[in-house]
Write a protein that holds these residues in place. Structure first.
Motif, PDB file in Angstrom:
ATOM      1  N   PHE A 202      52.735  -6.938 -12.812  1.00 44.67           N
ATOM      2  CA  PHE A 202      52.055  -8.177 -12.426  1.00 44.67           C
ATOM      3  C   PHE A 202      52.877  -8.966 -11.394  1.00 44.67           C
ATOM      4  CE2 PHE A 202      51.383 -12.802 -13.218  1.00 44.67           C
ATOM      5  CZ  PHE A 202      50.161 -12.887 -12.569  1.00 44.67           C
TER       6      PHE A 202
ATOM      7  N   ALA B  50      44.942  -6.781 -12.352  1.00 42.84           N
ATOM      8  CA  ALA B  50      45.060  -8.203 -12.012  1.00 42.84           C
ATOM      9  C   ALA B  50      44.051  -8.520 -10.923  1.00 42.84           C
ATOM     10  CB  ALA B  50      46.477  -8.511 -11.539  1.00 42.84           C
TER      11      ALA B  50
ATOM     12  N   ILE C  15      44.456 -11.593 -15.478  1.00 43.33           N
ATOM     13  CA  ILE C  15      45.189 -10.355 -15.769  1.00 43.33           C
ATOM     14  C   ILE C  15      44.712  -9.784 -17.095  1.00 43.33           C
ATOM     15  CG2 ILE C  15      47.356 -10.319 -14.470  1.00 43.33           C
ATOM     16  CD1 ILE C  15      48.581 -12.096 -16.463  1.00 43.33           C
TER      17      ILE C  15
END
Ligand code: MN
Ligand code: MN
Length: 458
Positions: free
Chosen positions: A301, A78, A281
């Protein structure tokens, strides 16, 4: 402003045409550098560090203007570009996946049969098995020894490297085989790759396999048992190439979904200053249902956003939920470009075409939209405005005719936070084939669109 219907190649000026070629050269280089999710993450870290990104996990505190990355298990990553606005107002997120269909080695891969040595495989993702025979293959991945040391493997990409292959039956003896259904004409268990035929001198039993083992030991210091703790992926050998006499297309392995991953990454790096925090991401495991610790269904995430928030000095559980709920996302994945050789599976009025820019899909899924995300009309209207104001072409499409099949993406997973998510992406021909084809104009236009989204979506 009216929607642009012309082919992009007719719209671009000379400067844009030049930029398009330069951009696609970088795109092809990215495809060559990243043939597995691990290789992609390595290459992405190299590029973002060069652009001034720092490792989120090594930072104590953060402020507006900071750029950080959070890689997870070397397979997902990310990126965050912290804007001036409070994080609570949400982020503009570009998402895509970096795993692609392939053949994985089993954990007891090596065996010998009738003077040949093979690596046993189990395919990964949706493939037409007959496409994987008699083409040059390479092996990429890692082998981890018990002491934790890791051998990074890449064999078959250099000019002088050996390559590997899955054999097929000669046409002369194929009358029975050719009567079989295309789904079973090549059986999954027969997708083993041929890796040797030369016996080790002085060895009596399984001398060909013994020779392979000796080579592994001598070259890579790997023992047979080390293959149990290995991730070795077999992919088509060779580089991304220009396709067509006019060089208008790219033919390459793994464009699903590195075509969206690269265009998203490039937009993230090129839109340097933002009001609203931007995020990209790039995840693993989409092709097998976004499972595992590195797939989109993992909490990695959410954890990274929580970490980011903490380091910006404002974390609370409620605020984290607000960040995610107030975010907007283009979840990018490839779409099925109209193929005149197979007209019967497309609804020409709702399909994507080469040269018309990135594709938005309100829904994906199959059998009555099952498994789909649903992008809200209000959100689509905002996206139209951003794209039109930046004169970026786009098309609205579905993947094939109703009930012709279908497919899923990571969009629905992020939508669980209550954020606005749309499926976007680039149209390709021969999706999931060893070599997929895309339009250079669409690659470039997707990049332009993602830049506009990161800059202007409010
Ligand atoms: Mn796919
Ligand atoms: Mn995909």
């Amino acid at each position: 402003m009216e929607k642009i219907e012309k082919n992009l190649w007719e719209i671009y000026n000379d400067t844009q045409l030049k930029e398009l070629e330069i951009f696609n050269e970088k795109y092809k280089a990215f495809l060559d550098a990243g043939k597995t999710e691990r290789e992609c993450v390595t290459e992405i870290i190299r590029q973002v560090e060069e652009a001034g990104y720092q490792n989120l996990y090594s930072m104590d505190s953060l402020k507006a203007g900071d750029k950080v990355y959070a890689a997870w298990m070397e397979k997902s990553i990310a990126l965050f570009n912290v804007g001036n606005e409070p994080l609570e107002k949400g982020m503009n997120i570009l998402g895509a996946h970096i795993d692609s269909p392939r053949l994985d080695l089993k954990q007891n891969p090596l065996y010998e049969e009738s003077g040949f040595a093979y690596f046993d495989t189990h395919y990964y993702g949706g493939i037409k098995k007959y496409q994987w025979v008699t083409i040059p293959l390479s092996i990429h991945g890692v082998v981890v020894r018990k002491d934790g040391t890791k051998e990074v493997i890449s064999i078959g990409e250099q000019e002088n490297d050996p390559i590997f292959a899955v054999t097929d039956l000669l046409i002369h003896l194929s009358s029975k085989q050719l009567e079989k259904n295309a789904a079973t004409v090549i059986e999954g268990e027969n997708l083993d790759i041929l890796i040797g035929s030369r016996p080790l001198q002085g060895e009596e039993k399984e001398a060909v396999a013994a020779k392979i083992l000796k080579l592994l030991e001598d070259t890579y210091h790997i023992e047979k048992d080390d293959l149990m703790s290995a991730e070795l992926e077999v992919v088509p050998a060779g580089k991304a190439r220009d396709c067509g006499l006019d060089r208008s297309m790219v033919m390459a392995y793994g464009q699903d979904d590195r075509i969206c991953a690269y265009t998203s990454l490039a937009a993230m790096l090129d839109v340097e200053r933002v009001e609203r925090t931007s995020c990209c991401i790039l995840v693993d495991k989409e092709e097998i249902g976004s499972v595992g610790a590195t797939g989109m269904n993992s909490k990695f995430f959410e954890n990274a956003v929580a970490d980011l928030y903490e380091k910006l000095g404002g974390f609370s559980e409620l605020k984290l939920r607000k960040v995610l709920a107030h975010s907007t996302m283009i979840s990018s994945d490839v779409s099925a470009a109209y193929d005149p050789m197979y007209t019967e599976v497309y609804d020409k009025k709702s399909t994507s075409f080469f040269g018309k820019g990135p594709v938005f899909c309100k829904h994906t899924g199959s059998r009555g939209k099952s498994g789909s995300n649903d992008a809200n009309a209000e959100y689509i209207a905002k996206l139209r405005k951003v794209f039109d104001e930046n004169t970026v072409s786009f098309q609205m499409a579905e993947l094939g005719k109703v009930d012709a099949g279908g497919g899923g993406t990571i969009a629905y997973i992020l939508a669980q936070y209550g954020m606005e998510v749309i499926d976007g992406g680039v149209a390709v021909l021969c999706m999931h084939a060893p070599w997929e084809i895309s339009s250079k104009a669409d690659v470039y236009e997707a990049y332009r669109g993602y830049c506009a989204f990161l800059r202007d979506m409010k």
